[in-house]
Design an enzyme around this catalytic site. Sequence first.
Site, mmCIF file in Angstrom:
data_model
loop_
_atom_site.group_PDB
_atom_site.id
_atom_site.type_symbol
_atom_site.label_atom_id
_atom_site.label_comp_id
_atom_site.label_asym_id
_atom_site.label_seq_id
_atom_site.Cartn_x
_atom_site.Cartn_y
_atom_site.Cartn_z
ATOM 1 N N CYS A 224 0.819 -1.230 0.000
ATOM 2 C CA CYS A 224 0.000 0.000 0.000
ATOM 3 C C CYS A 224 0.846 1.270 0.000
ATOM 4 C CB CYS A 224 -0.928 0.009 1.204
ATOM 5 S SG CYS A 224 -1.844 -1.507 1.358
ATOM 6 N N ASN B 184 -10.264 -0.721 0.687
ATOM 7 C CA ASN B 184 -8.798 -0.617 0.620
ATOM 8 C C ASN B 184 -8.329 -1.138 -0.741
ATOM 9 O OD1 ASN B 184 -6.038 -1.003 0.830
ATOM 10 N ND2 ASN B 184 -6.114 -1.981 2.847
ATOM 11 N N HIS C 222 -3.535 6.684 2.921
ATOM 12 C CA HIS C 222 -3.957 5.370 2.444
ATOM 13 C C HIS C 222 -5.310 5.044 3.087
ATOM 14 C CE1 HIS C 222 -4.199 1.297 1.327
ATOM 15 N NE2 HIS C 222 -3.851 0.797 2.496
HETATM 16 N N1 ACO Z 1 -17.990 -9.254 10.254
HETATM 17 C C1 ACO Z 1 -18.412 -9.501 11.509
HETATM 18 N N2 ACO Z 1 -17.575 -9.798 12.506
HETATM 19 C C2 ACO Z 1 -16.247 -9.842 12.218
HETATM 20 C C3 ACO Z 1 -15.745 -9.581 10.926
HETATM 21 C C4 ACO Z 1 -16.685 -9.285 9.938
HETATM 22 N N3 ACO Z 1 -16.317 -9.013 8.653
HETATM 23 N N4 ACO Z 1 -14.417 -9.683 10.952
HETATM 24 C C5 ACO Z 1 -14.064 -9.989 12.223
HETATM 25 N N5 ACO Z 1 -15.184 -10.089 12.977
HETATM 26 C C6 ACO Z 1 -15.273 -10.406 14.379
HETATM 27 C C7 ACO Z 1 -14.078 -11.125 14.928
HETATM 28 O O1 ACO Z 1 -14.154 -12.514 14.695
HETATM 29 C C8 ACO Z 1 -14.129 -10.764 16.380
HETATM 30 O O2 ACO Z 1 -15.048 -11.606 17.013
HETATM 31 P P1 ACO Z 1 -14.733 -12.169 18.486
HETATM 32 O O3 ACO Z 1 -14.629 -10.943 19.360
HETATM 33 O O4 ACO Z 1 -15.906 -13.030 18.779
HETATM 34 O O5 ACO Z 1 -13.427 -12.898 18.370
HETATM 35 C C9 ACO Z 1 -14.709 -9.351 16.391
HETATM 36 O O6 ACO Z 1 -15.341 -9.187 15.106
HETATM 37 C C10 ACO Z 1 -13.681 -8.268 16.556
HETATM 38 O O7 ACO Z 1 -12.614 -8.509 15.636
HETATM 39 P P2 ACO Z 1 -11.336 -7.621 15.654
HETATM 40 O O8 ACO Z 1 -10.320 -8.236 14.721
HETATM 41 O O9 ACO Z 1 -10.954 -7.335 17.068
HETATM 42 O O10 ACO Z 1 -11.906 -6.294 15.005
HETATM 43 P P3 ACO Z 1 -11.179 -4.925 14.844
HETATM 44 O O11 ACO Z 1 -11.943 -3.878 15.489
HETATM 45 O O12 ACO Z 1 -9.694 -5.050 15.144
HETATM 46 O O13 ACO Z 1 -11.298 -4.687 13.278
HETATM 47 C C11 ACO Z 1 -10.039 -4.813 11.257
HETATM 48 C C12 ACO Z 1 -10.715 -5.605 12.361
HETATM 49 C C13 ACO Z 1 -11.083 -3.978 10.542
HETATM 50 C C14 ACO Z 1 -9.417 -5.804 10.261
HETATM 51 C C15 ACO Z 1 -8.961 -3.891 11.868
HETATM 52 O O14 ACO Z 1 -8.146 -4.647 12.737
HETATM 53 C C16 ACO Z 1 -8.097 -3.244 10.852
HETATM 54 O O15 ACO Z 1 -8.552 -2.403 10.093
HETATM 55 N N6 ACO Z 1 -6.800 -3.562 10.809
HETATM 56 C C17 ACO Z 1 -5.885 -2.939 9.903
HETATM 57 C C18 ACO Z 1 -6.063 -3.513 8.540
HETATM 58 C C19 ACO Z 1 -5.227 -2.725 7.587
HETATM 59 O O16 ACO Z 1 -5.027 -1.557 7.713
HETATM 60 N N7 ACO Z 1 -4.689 -3.402 6.605
HETATM 61 C C20 ACO Z 1 -3.857 -2.682 5.721
HETATM 62 C C21 ACO Z 1 -3.602 -3.524 4.684
HETATM 63 S S1 ACO Z 1 -2.621 -2.627 3.605
HETATM 64 C C22 ACO Z 1 -1.869 -3.672 2.532
HETATM 65 O O17 ACO Z 1 -0.676 -3.682 2.456
HETATM 66 C C23 ACO Z 1 -2.724 -4.587 1.680
#
Ligand code: ACO
Length: 336
Positions: free
Chosen positions: A117, A287, A257
């Site tokens: 990214c 994203n 980003h």
């Molecule tokens: N729908 C419903 N529930 C979900 C989903 C979904 N799509 N995905 C995860 N959950 C659940 C999990 O299983 C978890 O359940 P549990 O509490 O029973 O275990 C709960 O939701 C909370 O999950 P978390 O992972 O704690 O959620 P969080 O608030 O951290 O959000 C997210 C997850 C959106 C992925 C966040 O961590 C994030 O944005 N991380 C950064 C990602 C990013 O920036 N990536 C960049 C990539 S750039 C590149 O190089 C490609």
Amino acid sequence: MQAKPYNAGIRGIGYYVPERIMTNAELAKLVDTSDEWIRTRTGIAERHIAGEGEAVTDLALRASERALADAGVSAEDIDLIIFATLTPDRIIPSAACTLQDALGAKRAAAFDLSAACSGFVYGLSVASAFIQQGVYQNVLVIGAEVLSRFVDWEDRTTCVLFGDGAGAAVVGRVPEGEGFLAFDLGSDGSGGDALDIPAGGSRLPVTGEVLAEHKQFIHMDGKAVFRFAVKVLGQTVEESLKKCDLAPSAIDWLVPHQANQRIIDSAATRLGTPPEKVVINIERYGNMSAASIPVALAESYEAGKFRRGDVIALAGFGAGLTWGSCIMKWSKEDKS
Ligand code: ACO
């Protein structure tokens, strides 16, 4: 320090996203998720998905043609193509070479750049160095992805996050005092496992077993990437600002980003940038990795947001782990 022979900046910009839009409601039919969860945790409402047979260079071609037209240069004027992507058409040849042929950029050298990214910002910095030293006059920098082919559509923790798209910029000479003022690039390979595609490279070739385990798809430790992103996004902009003696208050537009609305909000708060100066399109695109920043930039320019002389901060982070930012003074007349 020795004076730089030439000033480099963006002379033309364009973007393209595939026609098909996939909403959160559609995703909720594929995996156990909801529109409410996706919106509140990420800020995403929908994303564009490439059509059958549509590869990353097809999207990049459209974006590049628009960037060339905006810059008023022809494909044959391009000296170098830098294609930032993590989703090339094939491992070889490079996406840059495929695009070079499709575009008819007969004189251009071409290579791909792998910084996930952060790739578009990395690409601008390489282009800037070539222009400043007088090696080249026109460098085409692309950030484009078809992530939908590398996403595990059975994994709700990743498939809701990504979208497809392409952005392109023609980098060339601009008047003194305009264009790129500073870059800050960085990496921390110790965090490489937090976001990867485990199979398909020389470490783990694709076999039936690997496919059954879905290791050909994106795997992510969302929480680890989130923590890293919150730390690094504002920090890298501060580093770039220091290099060109500007305070955060000088920023007219922050173009980050687009990975998660909450990550963007935290960087903007750290920099003291008010929401009306932050470019956000994550709601409509998700994203798009290397394409996120150039699409946001091109879309804002086409909407007539930027004035000549505006200070724009670009900031990205991603797999690697990598990060990168750029401070530039917009050198084009506004579109409105
Ligand atoms: N729908 C419903 N529930 C979900 C989903 C979904 N799509 N995905 C995860 N959950 C659940 C999990 O299983 C978890 O359940 P549990 O509490 O029973 O275990 C709960 O939701 C909370 O999950 P978390 O992972 O704690 O959620 P969080 O608030 O951290 O959000 C997210 C997850 C959106 C992925 C966040 O961590 C994030 O944005 N991380 C950064 C990602 C990013 O920036 N990536 C960049 C990539 S750039 C590149 O190089 C490609």
